[in-house]
Design a protein around this motif. Structure first.
Motif, short mmCIF file in Angstrom:
data_model
loop_
_atom_site.label_atom_id
_atom_site.label_comp_id
_atom_site.label_asym_id
_atom_site.label_seq_id
_atom_site.Cartn_x
_atom_site.Cartn_y
_atom_site.Cartn_z
N LYS A 93 0.83 -1.21 0.00
CA LYS A 93 0.00 0.00 0.00
C LYS A 93 0.86 1.26 0.00
O LYS A 93 0.50 2.28 -0.57
CB LYS A 93 -0.88 0.04 1.26
CG LYS A 93 -2.20 -0.67 1.11
CD LYS A 93 -3.02 -0.45 2.38
CE LYS A 93 -4.20 -1.40 2.43
NZ LYS A 93 -4.95 -1.29 3.68
N ASP A 94 2.01 1.18 0.66
CA ASP A 94 2.79 2.40 0.89
C ASP A 94 4.16 2.38 0.20
O ASP A 94 5.13 2.90 0.71
CB ASP A 94 2.97 2.63 2.39
CG ASP A 94 3.44 1.37 3.12
OD1 ASP A 94 3.82 0.41 2.43
OD2 ASP A 94 3.41 1.37 4.36
N GLU A 376 -10.19 -7.64 6.76
CA GLU A 376 -9.14 -7.22 5.82
C GLU A 376 -8.55 -8.48 5.19
O GLU A 376 -7.48 -8.94 5.57
CB GLU A 376 -8.05 -6.42 6.54
CG GLU A 376 -8.51 -5.04 6.99
CD GLU A 376 -7.37 -4.23 7.59
OE1 GLU A 376 -6.22 -4.37 7.12
OE2 GLU A 376 -7.63 -3.47 8.53
N THR A 427 -13.21 -3.11 -0.74
CA THR A 427 -12.47 -2.05 -0.01
C THR A 427 -10.97 -2.34 -0.04
O THR A 427 -10.15 -1.44 -0.27
CB THR A 427 -12.97 -1.95 1.44
OG1 THR A 427 -14.36 -1.67 1.44
CG2 THR A 427 -12.23 -0.88 2.22
N GLN A 428 -10.65 -3.62 0.15
CA GLN A 428 -9.23 -4.03 0.11
C GLN A 428 -8.65 -3.82 -1.29
O GLN A 428 -7.56 -3.26 -1.46
CB GLN A 428 -9.12 -5.51 0.54
CG GLN A 428 -7.72 -6.03 0.69
CD GLN A 428 -7.06 -5.57 1.97
OE1 GLN A 428 -6.87 -4.37 2.18
NE2 GLN A 428 -6.68 -6.52 2.83
N GLU A 430 -9.69 -1.81 -3.60
CA GLU A 430 -9.68 -0.37 -3.90
C GLU A 430 -8.42 0.30 -3.36
O GLU A 430 -7.87 1.22 -3.97
CB GLU A 430 -10.93 0.29 -3.32
CG GLU A 430 -11.14 1.73 -3.70
CD GLU A 430 -11.53 1.96 -5.16
OE1 GLU A 430 -11.16 3.02 -5.69
OE2 GLU A 430 -12.19 1.09 -5.76
N SER A 431 -7.94 -0.17 -2.21
CA SER A 431 -6.76 0.46 -1.61
C SER A 431 -5.47 0.12 -2.37
O SER A 431 -4.47 0.80 -2.22
CB SER A 431 -6.63 0.05 -0.13
OG SER A 431 -6.40 -1.33 -0.01
N TYR A 432 -5.52 -0.95 -3.19
CA TYR A 432 -4.35 -1.31 -4.00
C TYR A 432 -4.52 -0.93 -5.47
O TYR A 432 -3.54 -0.77 -6.20
CB TYR A 432 -4.09 -2.82 -3.90
CG TYR A 432 -3.55 -3.25 -2.56
CD1 TYR A 432 -2.18 -3.30 -2.34
CD2 TYR A 432 -4.38 -3.59 -1.51
CE1 TYR A 432 -1.66 -3.69 -1.11
CE2 TYR A 432 -3.89 -3.98 -0.28
CZ TYR A 432 -2.52 -4.02 -0.08
OH TYR A 432 -2.00 -4.39 1.15
N PRO A 434 -6.79 1.86 -6.98
CA PRO A 434 -7.80 2.92 -6.84
C PRO A 434 -8.68 3.04 -8.09
O PRO A 434 -8.20 2.99 -9.22
CB PRO A 434 -6.94 4.19 -6.66
CG PRO A 434 -5.64 3.69 -6.10
CD PRO A 434 -5.42 2.34 -6.74
#
Length: 521
Positions: A93-94, A376, A427-428, A430-432, A434
């Motif tokens: 993610k980061d 998650e 949701t999971q 989407e975070s990887y 977008p």
């Protein structure tokens, strides 16, 4: 009343492999498949207009080389080589992803030079240790009650292979054999992305977390599989997994196998302790000298044979096989290809893994112990239509994912829980990736309960029973009956619930057929 040399119950890939092998040895073989088409959980199916995906199994990483050779699958349309090997992409993610290239990380990119060196050493060690176990996973397990000369020789070879490791390696092999995977990874690696990927692979398809005892065995099982002679390699077959089944089916039919679909078996007919035929749902009776069940062992004995024909001790063992699935399958029809953050074009054609660390996998596992899904989840994502445009309309894309953990017996029930779990998955994602949610045309989520119903798999477990230390090797499906024989004369097992286990390997079907041929001459 029609008669055959062998009747195979179940037209999944193992049933077809067993049928083809027996037919090539001169047997008259009939395959009976309850569904409308053969292939079981390795079919390619349309899940939305114009969108097709591999049903449950969506990657080829353990098709046994003896199956490819014996069935001459290359002659029947199955073609792949090293150029088709998919990378494994550990998403982050980061930051940028970490990528294992070639056959399970022959080359590692995206990590520090010290991590690359540590991985090279660990990979070599894992492959050495897998090499010790691999012979046991590729043939019939030894019969401990009456061990043959051949089996004695195999055990001797294993002892020699252990000795060849050298003192230090041999001690370490015995030390880590039943270890949990998280502890081993913490000992040797530093990068959470790499450790998360390996922890995910070790526990995929099992009711285990990375810190569960014996979870390292799952990684050995994964690395014991090979593609084109390369351990741990994986490919996406053109046409999906259905193309693999089509090649196996073509080989079987070429050898003279008759395949009947929409032909559910209601009962295995037993006379004087021997299996002599089957009765179909429509009342038709078919007889054969040999009956081979390539479906779940519990269904075979408790439903088709019936408890009256087996002793209570054996029935109790069968009833206690643990087989409640924890994995769900997600198929998404997207109006455009997604963009996963930091992933290049080659990476998008690979296997994208969302498992940020061993702790992430462990946290995802914890709720499943209490009948709850992971808020998650961890998952393995593929975009098969990028490499094979025939799977989706022009400009659109298929996403196929295996998601954990989704307990079969969800406390709130899957009618209420499925929309919530789908929301957690999206949701999971989407975070990887977008914006992916806005591109969804249709979503199909198959929970273990759905998998049970659609593919006739009790518990929705694709291995037909947990692949854990007490349900492997000489204890698969149950202790005392691990070699494809059963307490009923003339009845054999040949499915994923038999040794060595699940995955699209064909090994249970091939080994069972070889056992029958050896016994019958």
């Amino acid at each position: 009343m029609t008669s055959f040399d062998a009747i195979i119950i179940g037209g999944g890939h193992n049933g077809l492999v067993a049928a083809a092998t027996l037919a090539k040895a001169g047997r008259k073989v009939l395959v009976l498949e309850a569904g409308s088409e053969a292939g079981g959980a390795a079919r390619t199916e349309e899940f939305a207009p114009g969108f097709r995906a591999s049903s449950i199994a969506h990657l080829l990483n353990r098709l046994h080389p003896d199956v490819v050779k014996t069935l001459e699958l290359e002659k029947h349309g199955l073609q792949f080589g090293r150029a088709d090997f998919m990378p494994s992409v550990a998403l982050s993610k980061d930051g940028p992803p970490l990528v294992l290239h070639g056959a399970y990380g022959e080359v590692l990119t995206g990590a520090s030079s010290s991590e690359q060196s540590a991985w090279k050493e660990l990979r070599a060690q894992l492959l050495r240790y897998t090499g010790i176990l691999k012979p046991f996973l590729s043939r019939r397990p030894p019969d401990l009650a009456g061990i043959s000369l051949l089996e004695t020789a195999l055990l001797g070879k294993t002892a020699l292979a252990l000795k060849k490791l050298g003192k230090e390696d041999m001690r370490d092999f015995l030390r880590v054999l039943l270890m949990n995977v998280a502890d081993l990874l913490d000992e040797q690696l530093a990068d959470n992305r790499l450790k998360g990927l390996l922890a995910f692979d070790a526990t995929l398809g099992s009711h285990l977390g990375p810190r569960s005892p014996t979870s390292l065995l799952g990684l050995y099982y994964r690395l014991a599989g090979e593609t084109d002679g390369a351990a741990g390699a994986q490919i996406l077959p053109q046409g999906g997994m259905g193309a693999v089944v089509a090649a196996i089916r073509a080989s079987a039919e070429n050898a003279g196998v008759e395949i009947r679909t929409s032909a559910p078996v209601a009962k295995i007919i037993i006379e004087k302790g021997r299996a002599v035929g089957v009765a179909l749902d429509n009342g038709e009776v078919l007889r054969a000298n040999t009956i081979v069940s390539a479906i779940n062992p519990a269904m075979t004995f408790l439903d088709l044979v019936g408890p009256r024909e087996i002793d209570t001790g054996f029935a109790r063992k069968v009833k206690n096989i643990r087989m409640k699935g924890d994995a769900a399958k997600l198929n998404l029809a997207l109006d455009r290809p997604p963009q996963f953050s930091g992933v290049d074009a080659a990476g998008h054609k690979g296997r994208l893994v969302i498992a940020a660390s061993p702790d992430h996998v462990e946290r995802a596992f914890n709720p499943s112990k209490y009948g709850e899904f992971s808020p998650e989840p961890v998952m393995e994502v593929t975009l098969p239509s990028l490499a094979d445009p025939s799977l989706a309309p022009s400009g659109a894309c298929v996403l196929s994912a295996v998601v954990q953990y989704a307990p079969y017996a969800l406390k709130e029930g899957w009618d209420a829980g499925k929309p919530k779990f789908l929301k957690a998955i999206m949701t999971q994602l989407e975070s990887y990736a977008p914006g992916i949610s806005e591109s969804v045309v249709h979503a199909e989520l198959l929970t273990p309960a759905d998998i049970e119903t659609r593919y006739r798999m009790p518990g929705g477990h694709w291995h037909h029973g947990e692949l854990q230390a007490d349900q492997m090797l000489v204890s698969r499906p149950v202790s005392g009956w691990s070699g494809y024989d059963t307490p009923i004369d003339g009845l054999f097992l040949a499915g994923a619930g038999s040794h060595p286990g699940g995955g699209v390997s064909g090994a249970p079907g091939l080994n069972a057929a070889r056992r029958i041929i050896a016994m019958k001459g």
